[in-house]
Design a protein around this motif. Sequence first.
Motif, PDB file in Angstrom:
ATOM      1  N   SER A   1       3.095   3.694  21.291  1.00 42.11           N
ATOM      2  CA  SER A   1       4.283   3.407  22.129  1.00 42.11           C
ATOM      3  C   SER A   1       4.036   2.849  23.065  1.00 42.11           C
ATOM      4  N   LYS A   2       2.932   2.821  23.717  1.00 38.50           N
ATOM      5  CA  LYS A   2       2.448   1.709  24.909  1.00 38.50           C
ATOM      6  C   LYS A   2       2.250   0.244  24.391  1.00 38.50           C
ATOM      7  N   LYS A   3       1.739  -0.010  23.479  1.00 35.84           N
ATOM      8  CA  LYS A   3       1.637  -1.163  22.652  1.00 35.84           C
ATOM      9  C   LYS A   3       3.001  -1.837  21.962  1.00 35.84           C
ATOM     10  N   GLN A   4       3.759  -0.909  21.622  1.00 33.38           N
ATOM     11  CA  GLN A   4       4.936  -1.070  20.780  1.00 33.38           C
ATOM     12  C   GLN A   4       4.476  -1.540  19.355  1.00 33.38           C
ATOM     13  N   LEU A   5       3.753  -0.833  18.917  1.00 33.29           N
ATOM     14  CA  LEU A   5       3.125  -1.223  17.469  1.00 33.29           C
ATOM     15  C   LEU A   5       3.470   0.101  16.436  1.00 33.29           C
ATOM     16  N   PHE A   6       3.291  -0.157  15.202  1.00 34.23           N
ATOM     17  CA  PHE A   6       3.170   0.826  14.247  1.00 34.23           C
ATOM     18  C   PHE A   6       2.368   0.343  12.997  1.00 34.23           C
ATOM     19  N   ALA A   7       1.710   1.329  12.269  1.00 39.40           N
ATOM     20  CA  ALA A   7       0.915   0.948  11.278  1.00 39.40           C
ATOM     21  C   ALA A   7       1.731   1.414   9.719  1.00 39.40           C
ATOM     22  N   LEU A   8       1.329   0.251   9.022  1.00 40.68           N
ATOM     23  CA  LEU A   8       1.782   0.956   7.319  1.00 40.68           C
ATOM     24  C   LEU A   8       0.450   0.208   6.595  1.00 40.68           C
ATOM     25  N   ILE A   9       0.402   0.912   5.541  1.00 38.46           N
ATOM     26  CA  ILE A   9      -0.637   0.461   4.565  1.00 38.46           C
ATOM     27  C   ILE A   9       0.018  -0.249   3.384  1.00 38.46           C
ATOM     28  N   GLU A  10      -0.599  -0.985   2.654  1.00 42.52           N
ATOM     29  CA  GLU A  10      -0.413  -1.560   1.237  1.00 42.52           C
ATOM     30  C   GLU A  10      -1.323  -1.255   0.032  1.00 42.52           C
ATOM     31  N   GLN A  11      -0.856  -0.796  -1.137  1.00 41.21           N
ATOM     32  CA  GLN A  11      -2.195  -0.467  -2.084  1.00 41.21           C
ATOM     33  C   GLN A  11      -1.034  -0.470  -3.547  1.00 41.21           C
ATOM     34  N   PHE A  12      -2.033  -0.787  -4.275  1.00 38.44           N
ATOM     35  CA  PHE A  12      -1.457  -0.692  -5.855  1.00 38.44           C
ATOM     36  C   PHE A  12      -0.871   0.619  -6.116  1.00 38.44           C
ATOM     37  N   ARG A  13       0.216   0.845  -6.925  1.00 38.57           N
ATOM     38  CA  ARG A  13       0.837   2.045  -7.109  1.00 38.57           C
ATOM     39  C   ARG A  13       1.298   1.857  -8.643  1.00 38.57           C
ATOM     40  N   ILE A  14       0.569   3.027  -9.360  1.00 39.15           N
ATOM     41  CA  ILE A  14       1.088   3.067 -11.103  1.00 39.15           C
ATOM     42  C   ILE A  14       2.483   3.184 -11.456  1.00 39.15           C
ATOM     43  N   GLY A  15       2.839   3.881 -10.551  1.00 39.67           N
ATOM     44  CA  GLY A  15       4.621   4.490 -10.596  1.00 39.67           C
ATOM     45  C   GLY A  15       5.384   2.904 -10.597  1.00 39.67           C
ATOM     46  N   ALA A  16       4.827   2.070  -9.734  1.00 44.05           N
ATOM     47  CA  ALA A  16       5.811   0.687  -9.571  1.00 44.05           C
ATOM     48  C   ALA A  16       5.348  -0.120 -10.446  1.00 44.05           C
ATOM     49  N   ILE A  17       4.351  -0.013 -11.838  1.00 44.48           N
ATOM     50  CA  ILE A  17       3.869  -0.952 -12.541  1.00 44.48           C
ATOM     51  C   ILE A  17       4.931  -1.975 -13.544  1.00 44.48           C
ATOM     52  N   ASP A  18       6.145  -1.262 -13.291  1.00 48.99           N
ATOM     53  CA  ASP A  18       7.258  -2.117 -13.964  1.00 48.99           C
ATOM     54  C   ASP A  18       8.179  -2.749 -12.946  1.00 48.99           C
ATOM     55  N   ASP A  19       8.034  -2.491 -11.752  1.00 50.57           N
ATOM     56  CA  ASP A  19       8.570  -3.245 -10.714  1.00 50.57           C
ATOM     57  C   ASP A  19       8.816  -4.842 -10.849  1.00 50.57           C
ATOM     58  N   LYS A  20      10.016  -5.220 -10.832  1.00 52.63           N
ATOM     59  CA  LYS A  20      10.120  -6.791 -11.094  1.00 52.63           C
ATOM     60  C   LYS A  20       9.455  -7.511  -9.994  1.00 52.63           C
ATOM     61  N   ASP A  21       9.219  -7.118  -8.939  1.00 50.91           N
ATOM     62  CA  ASP A  21       8.794  -7.716  -7.524  1.00 50.91           C
ATOM     63  C   ASP A  21       7.392  -7.430  -7.452  1.00 50.91           C
ATOM     64  N   SER A  22       6.846  -6.244  -7.507  1.00 42.87           N
ATOM     65  CA  SER A  22       5.434  -6.027  -7.196  1.00 42.87           C
ATOM     66  C   SER A  22       4.977  -4.554  -7.357  1.00 42.87           C
ATOM     67  N   ALA A  23       3.816  -4.320  -7.948  1.00 42.57           N
ATOM     68  CA  ALA A  23       3.303  -3.256  -8.030  1.00 42.57           C
ATOM     69  C   ALA A  23       2.591  -2.387  -6.708  1.00 42.57           C
ATOM     70  N   TRP A  24       2.672  -3.466  -5.738  1.00 40.58           N
ATOM     71  CA  TRP A  24       2.140  -2.866  -4.373  1.00 40.58           C
ATOM     72  C   TRP A  24       3.030  -2.488  -3.451  1.00 40.58           C
ATOM     73  N   GLN A  25       2.874  -1.331  -2.955  1.00 39.41           N
ATOM     74  CA  GLN A  25       3.905  -0.621  -2.140  1.00 39.41           C
ATOM     75  C   GLN A  25       3.453  -0.928  -0.430  1.00 39.41           C
ATOM     76  N   LEU A  26       4.337  -0.976   0.280  1.00 42.03           N
ATOM     77  CA  LEU A  26       4.227  -0.460   1.777  1.00 42.03           C
ATOM     78  C   LEU A  26       4.403   0.957   2.131  1.00 42.03           C
ATOM     79  N   GLU A  27       3.389   1.659   2.722  1.00 40.33           N
ATOM     80  CA  GLU A  27       3.505   2.965   2.859  1.00 40.33           C
ATOM     81  C   GLU A  27       3.085   3.476   4.028  1.00 40.33           C
ATOM     82  N   VAL A  28       3.402   4.725   4.300  1.00 42.19           N
ATOM     83  CA  VAL A  28       2.658   5.421   5.131  1.00 42.19           C
ATOM     84  C   VAL A  28       1.093   5.927   4.852  1.00 42.19           C
TER      85      VAL A  28
END
Length: 208
Positions: free
Chosen positions: A68-95
């Motif tokens: 809250s002081k620096k007004q930042l937040f963190a997400l992670i990006e990683q490969f997910r097998i559940g999104a293997i058939d996604d037309k855009d990407s099998a990598w997801q932005l997540e908490v």
Amino acid sequence: MATTQNPYLMFSADDVQVLSRKTVYRGFAQIEQLKICHRLFEDNSFSQPIQRELVKRPEAAGILLYDSKKQLFALIEQFRIGAIDDKDSAWQLEVVAGLVDEGETAAQTVVREAMEESGIQIDNPQLIFSFYPSAGACNELFHLYAADTELSHTNQIFGVMDEAENIRLHVLKFEQLESLLTQASYLCNSPVIIALQWLSMHLAMTRQ
């Protein structure tokens, strides 16, 4: 008919009869085949026997890290097998998230996962919600937390090699929240959507 603690629900866990239950597959996930009857809204009678397959998963927990002081937040990006058939990407932005180990509480899980997936030490995670991400077929219960902690602009690679994790940390500005929440293709899983909606509301309330 039993009562439930939720005043909006008509039936409780006691209004289901399990006629048979067996494990039909055991691997990274476990699948059970069940035959059940459940009460009907029309007259409180029981349905005819219904067969369903249930994907069994341990409980999981995730945490939204923000500063809250620096007004930042963190997400992670990683490969997910559940999104293997996604037309855009099998990598997801997540908490940051992971499975709750045996003998571990959900709060302890997010403290451990925060260190493994972001290198950040947290002490007092705040529970936001617990929910079933896909109750139509899976029993996984997800516990979502938040923590106001110190973040930097540094984006790094994290993860436990023995668990085949290859995780990229994104540190983003609060001003990027709106574009993430309004672009339909940017966020594709329920924990991160719920977490960022909570953060947006939390920030709006603190500015009042």
